[in-house]
Motif scaffolding. Sequence first.
Motif, PDB file in Angstrom:
ATOM      1  N   ASN A 155     -24.039  -2.296  28.813  1.00  0.00           N
ATOM      2  CA  ASN A 155     -23.499  -2.685  30.273  1.00  0.00           C
ATOM      3  C   ASN A 155     -21.998  -2.473  30.349  1.00  0.00           C
ATOM      4  OD1 ASN A 155     -26.177  -2.974  30.908  1.00  0.00           O
ATOM      5  ND2 ASN A 155     -26.176  -5.194  30.740  1.00  0.00           N
ATOM      6  N   THR A 156     -21.049  -2.684  29.389  1.00  0.00           N
ATOM      7  CA  THR A 156     -19.811  -2.738  29.737  1.00  0.00           C
ATOM      8  C   THR A 156     -19.177  -1.203  29.258  1.00  0.00           C
ATOM      9  OG1 THR A 156     -19.250  -3.837  27.454  1.00  0.00           O
ATOM     10  CG2 THR A 156     -19.616  -5.268  29.435  1.00  0.00           C
ATOM     11  N   ARG A 157     -19.643  -0.833  28.317  1.00  0.00           N
ATOM     12  CA  ARG A 157     -19.189   0.590  27.630  1.00  0.00           C
ATOM     13  C   ARG A 157     -19.860   1.688  27.855  1.00  0.00           C
ATOM     14  NH1 ARG A 157     -16.614  -1.238  21.950  1.00  0.00           N
ATOM     15  NH2 ARG A 157     -15.709  -3.225  22.667  1.00  0.00           N
ATOM     16  N   GLY A 213      -5.656   6.204  10.494  1.00  0.00           N
ATOM     17  CA  GLY A 213      -6.508   7.519  10.384  1.00  0.00           C
ATOM     18  C   GLY A 213      -7.880   7.390  10.492  1.00  0.00           C
ATOM     19  N   CYS A 214      -8.294   6.189  11.224  1.00  0.00           N
ATOM     20  CA  CYS A 214      -9.804   6.233  11.576  1.00  0.00           C
ATOM     21  C   CYS A 214     -10.060   6.902  12.856  1.00  0.00           C
ATOM     22  CB  CYS A 214     -10.226   4.619  11.543  1.00  0.00           C
ATOM     23  SG  CYS A 214     -11.756   4.555  11.903  1.00  0.00           S
ATOM     24  N   HIS A 215     -10.650   7.890  12.710  1.00  0.00           N
ATOM     25  CA  HIS A 215     -11.181   8.643  14.255  1.00  0.00           C
ATOM     26  C   HIS A 215     -11.947   8.187  14.807  1.00  0.00           C
ATOM     27  CE1 HIS A 215      -8.957  12.701  12.684  1.00  0.00           C
ATOM     28  NE2 HIS A 215      -8.597  11.943  11.948  1.00  0.00           N
ATOM     29  N   TYR A 216     -13.004   7.416  14.261  1.00  0.00           N
ATOM     30  CA  TYR A 216     -14.019   6.613  15.072  1.00  0.00           C
ATOM     31  C   TYR A 216     -13.254   5.561  16.028  1.00  0.00           C
ATOM     32  CZ  TYR A 216     -18.155   3.774  16.262  1.00  0.00           C
ATOM     33  OH  TYR A 216     -19.153   3.148  16.619  1.00  0.00           O
ATOM     34  N   CYS A 217     -12.504   4.870  15.422  1.00  0.00           N
ATOM     35  CA  CYS A 217     -11.618   3.945  16.195  1.00  0.00           C
ATOM     36  C   CYS A 217     -10.750   4.380  17.363  1.00  0.00           C
ATOM     37  CB  CYS A 217     -10.952   2.879  15.124  1.00  0.00           C
ATOM     38  SG  CYS A 217     -12.088   1.689  14.271  1.00  0.00           S
ATOM     39  N   GLN A 218      -9.961   5.718  16.584  1.00  0.00           N
ATOM     40  CA  GLN A 218      -9.246   6.378  17.868  1.00  0.00           C
ATOM     41  C   GLN A 218      -9.884   6.480  18.841  1.00  0.00           C
ATOM     42  OE1 GLN A 218      -7.483   9.430  15.543  1.00  0.00           O
ATOM     43  NE2 GLN A 218      -6.870   8.217  13.826  1.00  0.00           N
ATOM     44  N   SER A 219     -11.194   7.148  18.725  1.00  0.00           N
ATOM     45  CA  SER A 219     -11.786   7.429  19.971  1.00  0.00           C
ATOM     46  C   SER A 219     -12.453   6.376  20.846  1.00  0.00           C
ATOM     47  CB  SER A 219     -13.063   8.434  19.427  1.00  0.00           C
ATOM     48  OG  SER A 219     -13.899   8.872  20.586  1.00  0.00           O
ATOM     49  N   HIS A 220     -12.745   5.239  20.074  1.00  0.00           N
ATOM     50  CA  HIS A 220     -13.287   4.258  20.707  1.00  0.00           C
ATOM     51  C   HIS A 220     -12.115   3.651  21.608  1.00  0.00           C
ATOM     52  CE1 HIS A 220     -17.528   2.786  19.492  1.00  0.00           C
ATOM     53  NE2 HIS A 220     -17.438   3.975  19.218  1.00  0.00           N
ATOM     54  N   MET A 221     -10.996   3.434  20.970  1.00  0.00           N
ATOM     55  CA  MET A 221      -9.696   2.873  21.612  1.00  0.00           C
ATOM     56  C   MET A 221      -9.270   3.759  22.734  1.00  0.00           C
ATOM     57  SD  MET A 221     -10.350   0.005  20.322  1.00  0.00           S
ATOM     58  CE  MET A 221      -9.357  -0.625  21.708  1.00  0.00           C
ATOM     59  N   THR A 222      -9.520   5.302  22.588  1.00  0.00           N
ATOM     60  CA  THR A 222      -9.278   6.108  23.878  1.00  0.00           C
ATOM     61  C   THR A 222     -10.114   5.709  24.876  1.00  0.00           C
ATOM     62  OG1 THR A 222      -8.443   7.749  22.373  1.00  0.00           O
ATOM     63  CG2 THR A 222      -9.270   8.561  24.689  1.00  0.00           C
ATOM     64  N   ASN A 223     -11.353   5.370  24.731  1.00  0.00           N
ATOM     65  CA  ASN A 223     -12.327   5.090  25.634  1.00  0.00           C
ATOM     66  C   ASN A 223     -12.224   3.883  26.385  1.00  0.00           C
ATOM     67  OD1 ASN A 223     -15.049   5.473  26.995  1.00  0.00           O
ATOM     68  ND2 ASN A 223     -15.647   3.686  25.884  1.00  0.00           N
ATOM     69  N   LEU A 224     -11.745   2.879  25.477  1.00  0.00           N
ATOM     70  CA  LEU A 224     -11.518   1.503  25.872  1.00  0.00           C
ATOM     71  C   LEU A 224     -10.354   1.315  26.882  1.00  0.00           C
ATOM     72  CD1 LEU A 224     -12.907  -1.058  23.481  1.00  0.00           C
ATOM     73  CD2 LEU A 224     -13.497  -0.699  25.885  1.00  0.00           C
ATOM     74  N   SER A 225      -9.038   2.178  26.151  1.00  0.00           N
ATOM     75  CA  SER A 225      -7.855   2.319  27.006  1.00  0.00           C
ATOM     76  C   SER A 225      -8.153   3.059  28.396  1.00  0.00           C
ATOM     77  CB  SER A 225      -6.839   3.372  26.201  1.00  0.00           C
ATOM     78  OG  SER A 225      -6.412   2.617  25.169  1.00  0.00           O
ATOM     79  N   SER A 226      -8.891   3.891  28.785  1.00  0.00           N
ATOM     80  CA  SER A 226      -9.243   4.562  29.818  1.00  0.00           C
ATOM     81  C   SER A 226     -10.119   3.417  30.716  1.00  0.00           C
ATOM     82  CB  SER A 226     -10.184   5.847  29.562  1.00  0.00           C
ATOM     83  OG  SER A 226     -10.584   6.473  30.736  1.00  0.00           O
ATOM     84  N   ILE A 227     -10.918   2.754  30.029  1.00  0.00           N
ATOM     85  CA  ILE A 227     -11.715   1.894  30.932  1.00  0.00           C
ATOM     86  C   ILE A 227     -10.761   0.769  31.462  1.00  0.00           C
ATOM     87  CG2 ILE A 227     -13.424  -0.244  30.689  1.00  0.00           C
ATOM     88  CD1 ILE A 227     -15.038   1.600  28.687  1.00  0.00           C
ATOM     89  N   TYR A 228      -9.657   0.473  30.529  1.00  0.00           N
ATOM     90  CA  TYR A 228      -8.963  -0.694  31.349  1.00  0.00           C
ATOM     91  C   TYR A 228      -7.581   0.035  31.845  1.00  0.00           C
ATOM     92  CZ  TYR A 228     -11.692  -4.196  29.523  1.00  0.00           C
ATOM     93  OH  TYR A 228     -12.862  -5.024  29.318  1.00  0.00           O
TER      94      TYR A 228
END
Length: 196
Positions: A25-27, A77-92
């Motif tokens: 629901n949030t992501r 160097g974690c690409h998974y977390c880089q992508s997740h935090m790009t997404n959450l940065s955008s959400i916020y």
Amino acid sequence: MAHLRPLENHEVDQELREMFTHYENTRGFCPNSVKTMARRPNISKTFGKLNQVILYEGTVPEELKMLVALASSLASGCHYCQSHMTNLSSIYKASDEKIAAIWEFETSNLFSAAERAAIKVGLKAGTLPNDVTSEDFDELKQHFDEGQIVEIVATIALFGYLNRWNDTMATQLEAVPAQVTERAVGHTSWEVGKHD
């Protein structure tokens, strides 16, 4: 290819199903990292609570916490977390331009002095060995009180765990964060890597 398959809703208890639904629901999706941790339900549940307290409570703006976590994940160097935090940065509410300029945070006019101080600590703390100095803390103290500094360091530490978890597990990246990352930083050299 992920080393372990994420569990599905029908394979977990009611509390985890509710947690998965909250993320959806949030992501717009439930992270595969959380679904993989669910093999040990208390790890997944405890992680969810810690994630909530660190990233979504306190007085440091969520956008800044997400950018700090992104910087720390870039350094590790974690690409998974880089992508997740790009997404959450955008959400916020971080703009694609600001997300793409994270490596130029020290000179870009998109970042305030306070953001620069926090992102610098995120980058330096995400490297091994940790490169944070007392001067970096002096700079943080110009912009944040001690409780806020604890929030910032807790964000970095949380992503120390997640960066190790997801890079070790080769967690498969979900479609939503992959799409946002492609939109925001696809023009850079970022790639999914082992998280495909």
